[in-house]
Design an enzyme around this catalytic site. Structure first.
Site, PDB file in Angstrom:
ATOM      1  N   THR A  10      16.961  14.131   8.210  1.00  0.00           N
ATOM      2  CA  THR A  10      17.935  13.062   8.436  1.00  0.00           C
ATOM      3  C   THR A  10      18.965  13.030   7.316  1.00  0.00           C
ATOM      4  OG1 THR A  10      16.036  11.861   9.290  1.00  0.00           O
ATOM      5  CG2 THR A  10      18.081  10.621   9.067  1.00  0.00           C
ATOM      6  N   LYS A 104      13.070  13.414  -3.138  1.00  0.00           N
ATOM      7  CA  LYS A 104      12.536  12.483  -4.140  1.00  0.00           C
ATOM      8  C   LYS A 104      11.015  12.551  -4.124  1.00  0.00           C
ATOM      9  CE  LYS A 104      16.402   9.283  -3.412  1.00  0.00           C
ATOM     10  NZ  LYS A 104      16.838   7.982  -2.868  1.00  0.00           N
ATOM     11  N   THR A 138      20.905   5.130  -0.825  1.00  0.00           N
ATOM     12  CA  THR A 138      21.699   5.854   0.181  1.00  0.00           C
ATOM     13  C   THR A 138      20.879   6.031   1.454  1.00  0.00           C
ATOM     14  OG1 THR A 138      20.745   7.875  -0.688  1.00  0.00           O
ATOM     15  CG2 THR A 138      22.896   7.228  -1.573  1.00  0.00           C
ATOM     16  N   SER A 254      14.205   1.816   6.172  1.00  0.00           N
ATOM     17  CA  SER A 254      13.298   2.479   5.213  1.00  0.00           C
ATOM     18  C   SER A 254      11.964   2.847   5.859  1.00  0.00           C
ATOM     19  CB  SER A 254      13.028   1.531   4.043  1.00  0.00           C
ATOM     20  OG  SER A 254      11.835   1.919   3.386  1.00  0.00           O
ATOM     21  N   LYS A 398      -9.234   3.293 -42.216  1.00  0.00           N
ATOM     22  CA  LYS A 398      -8.980   4.091 -43.430  1.00  0.00           C
ATOM     23  C   LYS A 398      -9.835   3.607 -44.594  1.00  0.00           C
ATOM     24  CE  LYS A 398      -4.027   4.396 -42.473  1.00  0.00           C
ATOM     25  NZ  LYS A 398      -2.720   4.240 -43.155  1.00  0.00           N
ATOM     26  N   LYS A 400      -9.463   1.198 -46.423  1.00  0.00           N
ATOM     27  CA  LYS A 400      -8.612   0.836 -47.567  1.00  0.00           C
ATOM     28  C   LYS A 400      -8.509  -0.689 -47.612  1.00  0.00           C
ATOM     29  CE  LYS A 400      -5.180   4.636 -47.807  1.00  0.00           C
ATOM     30  NZ  LYS A 400      -3.730   4.953 -47.622  1.00  0.00           N
TER      31      LYS A 400
HETATM   32  N1  C2G Z   1       3.277   9.890 -50.072  1.00  0.00           N
HETATM   33  C1  C2G Z   1       3.996  10.820 -50.782  1.00  0.00           C
HETATM   34  N2  C2G Z   1       3.814  10.948 -52.122  1.00  0.00           N
HETATM   35  C2  C2G Z   1       2.931  10.155 -52.769  1.00  0.00           C
HETATM   36  C3  C2G Z   1       2.190   9.196 -52.048  1.00  0.00           C
HETATM   37  C4  C2G Z   1       2.377   9.085 -50.680  1.00  0.00           C
HETATM   38  O1  C2G Z   1       4.802  11.542 -50.204  1.00  0.00           O
HETATM   39  N3  C2G Z   1       2.784  10.311 -54.107  1.00  0.00           N
HETATM   40  C5  C2G Z   1       3.494   9.781 -48.613  1.00  0.00           C
HETATM   41  C6  C2G Z   1       2.228  10.080 -47.809  1.00  0.00           C
HETATM   42  O2  C2G Z   1       2.094  11.472 -47.595  1.00  0.00           O
HETATM   43  C7  C2G Z   1       2.524   9.350 -46.497  1.00  0.00           C
HETATM   44  C8  C2G Z   1       3.374   8.169 -46.954  1.00  0.00           C
HETATM   45  O3  C2G Z   1       3.826   8.466 -48.285  1.00  0.00           O
HETATM   46  O4  C2G Z   1       3.302  10.188 -45.638  1.00  0.00           O
HETATM   47  C9  C2G Z   1       2.553   6.890 -46.985  1.00  0.00           C
HETATM   48  O5  C2G Z   1       1.425   7.118 -47.812  1.00  0.00           O
HETATM   49  P1  C2G Z   1       0.162   6.157 -47.606  1.00  0.00           P
HETATM   50  O6  C2G Z   1       0.612   4.754 -47.701  1.00  0.00           O
HETATM   51  O7  C2G Z   1      -0.937   6.644 -48.448  1.00  0.00           O
HETATM   52  O8  C2G Z   1      -0.129   6.431 -46.073  1.00  0.00           O
HETATM   53  P2  C2G Z   1      -1.519   6.980 -45.490  1.00  0.00           P
HETATM   54  O9  C2G Z   1      -2.615   6.164 -45.966  1.00  0.00           O
HETATM   55  O10 C2G Z   1      -1.518   8.418 -45.684  1.00  0.00           O
HETATM   56  O11 C2G Z   1      -1.332   6.579 -43.927  1.00  0.00           O
HETATM   57  O12 C2G Z   1      -1.219   7.310 -39.229  1.00  0.00           O
HETATM   58  C10 C2G Z   1      -0.885   7.859 -40.526  1.00  0.00           C
HETATM   59  C11 C2G Z   1      -1.377   6.979 -41.623  1.00  0.00           C
HETATM   60  O13 C2G Z   1      -0.989   5.634 -41.422  1.00  0.00           O
HETATM   61  C12 C2G Z   1      -0.877   7.484 -42.970  1.00  0.00           C
END
Ligand code: C2G
Length: 494
Positions: A10, A104, A138, A254, A398, A400
């Site tokens: 069509t 499509k 269209t 449609s 991490k 941390k």
């Molecule tokens: N960095 C750097 N030089 C340093 C310290 C850190 O180039 N002396 C860089 C790290 O390589 C990273 C960025 O700074 O790319 C952030 O460092 P962090 O805060 O330690 O990050 P990180 O714990 O590595 O988390 O999904 C990825 C993570 O979230 C990275």
């Protein structure tokens, strides 16, 4: 222009007539010999009763004569035949032709769009012509009657899109260009599913309120998927998106709407599709849509509901009730403040063709090693997104314990002139969607992460590891802080 049109459906015939009437030489190919004989003799198409096929249009079953020595080869076959047709045509196509696709859909086995399938088959024969997706609100029935129509010519190469714009523009057809080919094709494929849903709602006896809700929320879920796949949001509110959804979901022409209506009225899906008597592309698009939604972890409740009805035999009424009772949702995916900030910064500057860079980190006790990383990252583009680990992510993933909270670390980062946007990092996996959501070109990390994020190259992102700045780290600072800290009179630490 000499135009070879593959497919005598069509839409193909309506376009062939339009192109012939605007002075182009048009040859129409069909794999079905009976169609070729009937149309070339009767000059009538069963689905276009009000229209006569111009005598100038030549019909053939020989695909070579529809491809060789043509300026444009137009694919107008149903989505399920695009690959086989492209495989047949490839040997007769050469690089200086323009290939246009109006089919499509998305191929379930590969998740490729129609132009991607055509490209794949042509590349197999060493052919690399420019390919344009032509898509929009269209209806063939209206184009066949020269009713005013608009459409989008999408090509990565704007010049090629403009050439197609010139050929297809006439007093009845207005063509817009768009370089977001994937976005245009995604709209064209997935809006058919929403149209099925709208038809089902009408068949159940629901009114315009539900239809409007399905169209609005349906477009929202298609847009979410498109943005996650790296498309531009604007494409989805344009002609190929909202425009096409409106005509498909509300029009008597449609097929998807008609099939949905029959299903909503109680017919089995296979009977309903037979009842429509033409290809119902929304049904073909379902498997791919479900796979894409899961691949990009995008919620698509309407697509899932239609899939449940069509492919899992779920009761129609029950599905609609479940859909309407879903948990309460905010209409805005992010806070209004974040959205407006992103829009003002990202959208305004996106038009300048800016390059976007992203990096991830904890950035606790911000030091010159971090600053040096951010400075070099920003130098790789025009806009730097810093994805800052949340307190919870740092602790859980991490191990941390940060000295500064997320808000404090965010405030410090936002004070650095290299940093354009700071967003939270809540999971390791979010990188894959972040790079699409923020239209990222380059991912940057310190080389202590060398190789860990190379998988992002598959998302089309450049991955760069920069040398760490030596002799400085948050750990070292913390250590020095504790070692040198002098207890104050009440035994605390300053
Ligand atoms: N960095 C750097 N030089 C340093 C310290 C850190 O180039 N002396 C860089 C790290 O390589 C990273 C960025 O700074 O790319 C952030 O460092 P962090 O805060 O330690 O990050 P990180 O714990 O590595 O988390 O999904 C990825 C993570 O979230 C990275």
């Amino acid at each position: 222009m000499k135009i070879g049109l593959l497919g005598a459906g069509t839409w193909g015939i309506a376009l062939a007539r339009m192109l012939s009437n605007t002075g182009n030489d048009v040859v129409v190919w069909s794999a079905i010999e009976s169609e070729v004989e009937e149309y070339s003799q009767t000059r009538k198409h069963p689905n276009l009763p009000g229209m006569t096929i111009p005598q100038q249009i030549e019909f053939t079953v020989d695909i070579k004569s529809a491809c060789v020595d043509k300026d444009i080869v137009l694919f107008a076959v149903p989505s399920v035949f695009v690959r086989s047709t492209a495989a047949k045509a490839a040997q007769y196509i050469d690089d200086n032709q323009i290939i246009v696709d109006v089919a499509k859909g998305i191929e379930p086995e590969t998740l490729l769009t129609m132009t991607q399938i055509i490209e794949e088959e042509l590349v197999k024969k060493g052919k690399h012509p420019q390919i344009v997706a032509l898509s929009g609100p269209t209806h063939a029935e209206e184009v066949a009657l020269d009713m005013p129509t608009t459409i989008v010519a999408a090509c990565h190469n704007l010049e090629t899109a403009e050439k197609v714009q010139d050929v297809f523009t006439n007093t009845c057809m207005r063509v817009y260009t768009n370089q977001d080919v994937l976005g245009v094709e995604l709209c064209g494929a997935l809006k058919n599913i929403i149209a099925l849903a709208a038809g089902i709602a009408s068949g159940l006896g629901y009114g315009d309120n539900v239809k409007a809700a399905l169209m609005t929320r349906g477009l929202a879920e298609i847009t979410r998927l498109g943005v996650a796949m790296g498309c531009f949001e604007e494409t989805f509110t344009g002609l190929a998106g909202m425009g096409d959804l409106i005509v498909t979901a509300t029009s008597k022409h449609s097929r998807n709407n008609k099939a949905g209506y029959l299903i909503g009225s109680g017919m089995k899906p296979e009977q309903a599709i037979k009842g429509v008597g033409m290809v119902v592309e929304g049904v073909n698009a379902l498997p791919a849509a479900m796979q894409l939604a899961s691949k990009y972890s995008v919620e698509m409740p309407i697509v899932e509901a239609v899939n449940a009805v069509i492919n899992e035999g779920t009761d129609v009424k029950e599905t609609v009730v479940t859909l309407m009772q879903r948990d309460k949702k905010s209409e805005l995916p992010k806070s209004a403040l974040d959205l407006s900030f992103e829009h003002t910064v990202i959208k305004n500057r996106k038009g300048l063709g800016m390059k976007r860079v992203i990096t991830y980190g904890t950035f606790d006790l911000l030091h010159y090693g971090h600053i040096n990383l951010l400075k070099r990252a920003k130098a790789l583009g025009d806009y730097l997104v810093v994805v800052l680990s949340s307190d919870e992510f740092n602790w859980k993933e991490k191990h941390k314990k940060c000295y500064f909270t997320y808000e404090q670390r965010k405030a410090l980062l936002e004070s650095i002139r290299y940093v354009d946007l700071v967003i939270p990092e809540n999971s390791w996996e979010q990188k894959k969607t972040d790079v699409h959501e923020y239209h990222i070109d380059t991912f940057v990390m310190g080389d202590d992460w060398e190789g860990k994020f190379d998988f992002l190259k598959d998302e089309g992102v450049e991955v760069v590891y920069l040398p760490r700045t030596p002799e400085i780290s948050t750990t070292q600072i913390k250590h020095d802080l504790n070692a040198n800290a002098a207890p104050d009179e009440c035994g605390g630490y300053s």
